[in-house]
Design a protein around this motif. Sequence first.
Motif, mmCIF file in Angstrom:
data_model
loop_
_atom_site.group_PDB
_atom_site.id
_atom_site.type_symbol
_atom_site.label_atom_id
_atom_site.label_comp_id
_atom_site.label_asym_id
_atom_site.label_seq_id
_atom_site.Cartn_x
_atom_site.Cartn_y
_atom_site.Cartn_z
ATOM 1 N N UNK A 50 -44.942 -67.566 34.238
ATOM 2 C CA UNK A 50 -43.789 -67.630 35.134
ATOM 3 C C UNK A 50 -42.753 -68.613 34.594
ATOM 4 N N UNK A 51 -41.572 -68.101 34.435
ATOM 5 C CA UNK A 51 -40.472 -68.917 33.927
ATOM 6 C C UNK A 51 -39.612 -69.343 35.109
ATOM 7 N N UNK A 52 -39.535 -70.646 35.315
ATOM 8 C CA UNK A 52 -38.800 -71.149 36.455
ATOM 9 C C UNK A 52 -37.572 -71.935 36.054
ATOM 10 N N UNK A 53 -36.930 -72.493 37.060
ATOM 11 C CA UNK A 53 -35.681 -73.206 36.870
ATOM 12 C C UNK A 53 -35.844 -74.403 35.938
ATOM 13 N N UNK A 54 -36.893 -75.193 36.140
ATOM 14 C CA UNK A 54 -37.111 -76.389 35.318
ATOM 15 C C UNK A 54 -37.399 -76.010 33.881
ATOM 16 N N UNK A 55 -38.176 -74.939 33.670
ATOM 17 C CA UNK A 55 -38.501 -74.480 32.317
ATOM 18 C C UNK A 55 -37.243 -74.101 31.556
ATOM 19 N N UNK A 56 -36.380 -73.333 32.198
ATOM 20 C CA UNK A 56 -35.133 -72.917 31.554
ATOM 21 C C UNK A 56 -34.248 -74.120 31.279
ATOM 22 N N UNK A 57 -34.161 -75.027 32.227
ATOM 23 C CA UNK A 57 -33.323 -76.206 32.057
ATOM 24 C C UNK A 57 -33.774 -77.045 30.869
ATOM 25 N N UNK A 58 -35.082 -77.285 30.763
ATOM 26 C CA UNK A 58 -35.615 -78.066 29.641
ATOM 27 C C UNK A 58 -35.424 -77.342 28.323
ATOM 28 N N UNK A 61 -31.814 -77.828 27.184
ATOM 29 C CA UNK A 61 -31.599 -79.191 26.686
ATOM 30 C C UNK A 61 -32.234 -79.364 25.308
ATOM 31 N N UNK A 62 -33.423 -78.769 25.114
ATOM 32 C CA UNK A 62 -34.143 -78.901 23.841
ATOM 33 C C UNK A 62 -33.440 -78.161 22.711
ATOM 34 N N UNK A 63 -32.922 -76.996 22.976
ATOM 35 C CA UNK A 63 -32.333 -76.167 21.909
ATOM 36 C C UNK A 63 -30.818 -76.324 21.770
ATOM 37 N N UNK A 64 -30.148 -76.705 22.852
ATOM 38 C CA UNK A 64 -28.688 -76.772 22.817
ATOM 39 C C UNK A 64 -28.141 -78.151 23.200
ATOM 40 N N UNK A 65 -29.047 -79.141 23.289
ATOM 41 C CA UNK A 65 -28.670 -80.504 23.670
ATOM 42 C C UNK A 65 -28.221 -80.553 25.132
ATOM 43 N N UNK A 66 -27.986 -81.782 25.613
ATOM 44 C CA UNK A 66 -27.635 -81.977 27.013
ATOM 45 C C UNK A 66 -26.322 -81.281 27.377
ATOM 46 N N UNK A 67 -25.362 -81.329 26.449
ATOM 47 C CA UNK A 67 -24.072 -80.694 26.731
ATOM 48 C C UNK A 67 -24.182 -79.179 26.822
ATOM 49 N N UNK A 68 -25.317 -78.619 26.329
ATOM 50 C CA UNK A 68 -25.524 -77.186 26.440
ATOM 51 C C UNK A 68 -25.580 -76.717 27.882
#
Length: 285
Positions: A50-58, A61-68
């Motif tokens: 299950x892919x949730x909101x927190x998973x997508x958010x992290x 951030x991991x692949x596109x940095x915080x500004x992503x």
Amino acid sequence: MELSLAHPVIKAFMCGSLSGTCSTLLFQPLDLVKTRLQTLQSTVQPGSARVGMVTVLLSVVRTEKLLGLWKGVSPSFVRTIPGVGIYFSTYYSLKQHFCQDRSLGAIEAMMLGVGARTVAGVFMLPVTVIKTRFESGRYNYGSVAGALRCVCQTEGPKALFSGLMPTLIRDAPFSGIYVMFYSQTKASLPKEISTSAYAPVANFSCGVLAGVLASLITQPADVVKTHVQVSTQLRTADAIKYIYMEHGLQGFFRGAVPRSLRRTMMAAMAWTVYEQMMTRIGLKS
């Protein structure tokens, strides 16, 4: 008849634009997460991993940095600053024309909200399409202007109005339901609160309640709209069938949490800022 900067409709437009700017900047990450959740590839099975909101958010951030998390904020600004201005100035004009200074009934409030959102939604749809594509992560546009030019050249101007029906089916009822609940709950507040220094906080709370109810009711239309605008070969009926076949009924509520948070907080903040500014400049919102 000429309109000057002192005209009430112009003032309403400016107040609405400023309120939209503040809320967009704060809550853009939630809109991006919502779009990513709704456009997950069909290989991701909702029931298993299950892919949730927190998973997508992290992941962002991991692949596109915080500004992503603010990817798509440029088209959001291009859409929201004039879009919210158009919405509130249309709402103000309709209210002055049909209701003048009397209190709004529930049906009247709903119709005003539907009318104002329909005008703003149609006018700003091309930018909404570009914004959705920016947030999806599937397109590498360099700028809003470049994206508009690219879509016109490769897909034709018609693509900029893809998802018009699901957008209106989502936005017009949302606005109508929101304004209805917001106006009625605000009207039910004790006079001691509505005229006190705590009025903005009370109004914001009324906006939060109205936003949650409106968001949940219109969530399926938002999912369909996102699919149509990201994959323009899909028609509205095809998108509905695709979502149901791939993800079942729960697929129509993908991204409900970030969307509800964003739409609720944005609407509550926008209305609170708009009403406070209108009061400060001597106009009744």
